[in-house]
Design a protein around this motif. Sequence first.
Motif, mmCIF file in Angstrom:
data_model
loop_
_atom_site.group_PDB
_atom_site.id
_atom_site.type_symbol
_atom_site.label_atom_id
_atom_site.label_comp_id
_atom_site.label_asym_id
_atom_site.label_seq_id
_atom_site.Cartn_x
_atom_site.Cartn_y
_atom_site.Cartn_z
ATOM 1 N N ASN A 1 2.575 1.809 -3.354
ATOM 2 C CA ASN A 1 1.646 2.141 -4.602
ATOM 3 C C ASN A 1 1.284 3.696 -4.109
ATOM 4 O O ASN A 1 1.242 4.404 -5.050
ATOM 5 C CB ASN A 1 0.421 1.450 -4.703
ATOM 6 N N ARG A 2 1.345 4.047 -2.933
ATOM 7 C CA ARG A 2 0.910 5.449 -2.568
ATOM 8 C C ARG A 2 2.193 6.461 -3.033
ATOM 9 O O ARG A 2 1.969 7.495 -3.521
ATOM 10 C CB ARG A 2 0.595 5.572 -1.135
ATOM 11 N N GLN B 1 -5.832 1.804 -10.931
ATOM 12 C CA GLN B 1 -5.712 0.356 -10.190
ATOM 13 C C GLN B 1 -5.491 -0.832 -11.053
ATOM 14 O O GLN B 1 -5.232 -1.939 -10.609
ATOM 15 C CB GLN B 1 -7.144 0.095 -9.545
ATOM 16 N N ARG C 1 0.581 -1.171 -0.020
ATOM 17 C CA ARG C 1 0.100 0.077 -0.174
ATOM 18 C C ARG C 1 0.974 1.295 -0.065
ATOM 19 O O ARG C 1 0.531 2.178 -0.622
ATOM 20 C CB ARG C 1 -1.101 0.066 1.356
#
Length: 345
Positions: A41-42, A160, A38
């Motif tokens: 990806n951020r 995504q 997470r």
Amino acid sequence: MNGLRLRPERVRELSLLAIIVVAVLVFATIIDGYLSPRTFNRIASSVVIIAVVAAGQTLVVLTRNIDLSVGAMVGCVAYFTGALLAANHGLPPVLAIALAVAIGTVMGAINGALVVFARIPSIIVTLGTMAVFRGLLVEFSGAKSITTANLPSWLVNLPQMTVLSIGSFDIRAMVALALVTIILFQLGMSVLRVGRHFYAVGSNPDAAHFTGLPVRRVIFSAFLLSGAMSGLAGFMTLARFGTITVEAAMGLELESIAAVVVGGVNIFGGAGSIIGATLGAILIGTLEQSLFRLQINQFWLDALLGLLILVAVASDSVLITRLRRFWNEARARRRQIPATTDTTS
């Protein structure tokens, strides 16, 4: 051995890579769950936009110029492209990207024409066009925002979309697009003759002119490509956020300049690389997202970017100069004729 000798620019890039690793390790000790897909990806989704804009900014800085309008161009392209897609959901993705790049290219051409043909300093031109582009955006938008609900589903789902998985880490489509673009630009700067022209013009414009290089065309191309990359970044901004206002990408010019100079591109032109600017973007994106998770005020984030720029420019004028002097002296010593051997019996 000569081929293994590191140039000053490579020293900066390796040092920057080490700083990024240290920063990640430090944040991992103070933020729970930091080393996770997470977080990756951020940070990656933030870095790709900065990196793409910084690639175009690198070309401009290499020619001893600067582009302060990149944030306004990204905001305009994001809004104009969003408005077009909101009205035409059937527009193919490739055509949407091409239109975004085309809009940015036109804006970059305006900057380049004013700098090259009107002979106005780039800092004045781009400061003016930054205000003009923002004004056009406000006028065109009518104070209305582009919202995710108005956009086609393929664009909303694009951030995504995964193109490659490495273990539990996913490489998103926008990250892959940015990587391909940056690699192509780096190869072009390293391999193609036209790529070397940017360095020659930035190192010594007068010498480049006397040797027959098209100096004005090179500078114009730098602004043109900077606009094109801002156009691509505008599309990425639209895909990432969905909701676009007239303040979209405001402050991105500071981030792009910070990425460029922190990445080892000489603010006085003639030295640096796209890879270095990308590493600078990775560092800035990492700091930005990590400090945000620590709930650090935006004011201090901007102050940190300013400090990074000052430190990078200062190190260019001190550290890099000393390294070059050391290698020049070492080269001169190697070229000296060895002393005659005493053969007297």
